[in-house]
Scaffold this motif. Sequence first.
Motif, PDB file in Angstrom:
ATOM      1  N   GLU A 187       0.826  -1.300   0.165  1.00 49.85           N
ATOM      2  CA  GLU A 187       0.136   0.009   0.013  1.00 49.85           C
ATOM      3  C   GLU A 187       0.627   1.319  -0.017  1.00 49.85           C
ATOM      4  N   LEU A 188       0.444   2.132  -0.632  1.00 47.27           N
ATOM      5  CA  LEU A 188       1.013   3.610  -0.799  1.00 47.27           C
ATOM      6  C   LEU A 188       0.683   4.363   0.231  1.00 47.27           C
ATOM      7  N   ARG A 189      -0.646   4.381   0.676  1.00 49.39           N
ATOM      8  CA  ARG A 189      -0.896   5.148   1.897  1.00 49.39           C
ATOM      9  C   ARG A 189      -1.911   4.432   2.797  1.00 49.39           C
ATOM     10  N   PRO A 190      -1.123   4.181   4.106  1.00 46.97           N
ATOM     11  CA  PRO A 190      -2.110   3.411   5.135  1.00 46.97           C
ATOM     12  C   PRO A 190      -3.281   3.920   5.489  1.00 46.97           C
ATOM     13  N   ASP A 191      -3.614   5.191   4.927  1.00 46.91           N
ATOM     14  CA  ASP A 191      -4.695   5.787   5.444  1.00 46.91           C
ATOM     15  C   ASP A 191      -5.946   5.629   4.404  1.00 46.91           C
ATOM     16  N   ALA A 192      -5.628   5.069   3.388  1.00 45.22           N
ATOM     17  CA  ALA A 192      -6.486   5.103   2.293  1.00 45.22           C
ATOM     18  C   ALA A 192      -6.992   3.753   1.959  1.00 45.22           C
ATOM     19  N   TRP A 193      -7.726   3.360   2.551  1.00 49.07           N
ATOM     20  CA  TRP A 193      -8.649   1.982   2.371  1.00 49.07           C
ATOM     21  C   TRP A 193     -10.200   2.067   2.373  1.00 49.07           C
ATOM     22  N   GLY A 194     -10.846   1.260   1.552  1.00 45.52           N
ATOM     23  CA  GLY A 194     -12.323   1.410   1.499  1.00 45.52           C
ATOM     24  C   GLY A 194     -12.732   0.336   2.467  1.00 45.52           C
ATOM     25  N   GLN A 195     -13.955  -0.106   2.474  1.00 46.90           N
ATOM     26  CA  GLN A 195     -14.611  -0.876   3.496  1.00 46.90           C
ATOM     27  C   GLN A 195     -14.542  -2.400   3.139  1.00 46.90           C
ATOM     28  N   GLY A 196     -14.418  -2.539   1.756  1.00 48.93           N
ATOM     29  CA  GLY A 196     -13.970  -4.071   1.366  1.00 48.93           C
ATOM     30  C   GLY A 196     -15.370  -4.757   0.683  1.00 48.93           C
ATOM     31  N   THR A 197     -15.289  -5.737   0.245  1.00 51.70           N
ATOM     32  CA  THR A 197     -16.313  -6.423  -0.512  1.00 51.70           C
ATOM     33  C   THR A 197     -16.063  -8.107   0.050  1.00 51.70           C
ATOM     34  N   GLN A 198     -17.230  -8.569   0.291  1.00 55.05           N
ATOM     35  CA  GLN A 198     -16.934 -10.058   0.773  1.00 55.05           C
ATOM     36  C   GLN A 198     -17.237 -11.255  -0.229  1.00 55.05           C
ATOM     37  N   VAL A 199     -16.215 -12.115  -0.271  1.00 55.99           N
ATOM     38  CA  VAL A 199     -15.981 -12.866  -1.109  1.00 55.99           C
ATOM     39  C   VAL A 199     -16.210 -14.346  -0.161  1.00 55.99           C
TER      40      VAL A 199
END
Length: 125
Positions: free
Chosen positions: A109-121
């Motif tokens: 990751e480039l920015r530790p603070d830039a993440w979404g909520q994710g999608t469940q598989v």
Amino acid sequence: QWQFVESGGNLVQPGGSLRLSCAASGFSLDSYAIGWFRQAPGKVREGVSCISSSHNTYYADSVKGRFTTSRDSAKSTVYLHLDNLNPADSALYFCTATRQRYGLCAIRELRPDAWGQGTQVTVSS
């Protein structure tokens, strides 16, 4: 503000396929590599794939030959096609910007603070 919104996760049978989408906003997608990560319950988050701004790709050994990532700059979206799924692929999948150099990306990751909520598989019969 960089934002990532993942979608497309679902319950699928072993051997099935899915297409995940990552909608990015708040920055110029064309200039950055984007990667996919996943995290299963009780496990650390692991890198799955990345695609550089010049469309070079890299995959973790565990998904190589089964997953394919692509990007559509016009839609500011990055995709992950998952084929021949197995229960070990069950996880929450995330996307974010990743590092790149000389046109090649790394699943970091480039920015530790830039993440979404994710999608469940979930892969289960």
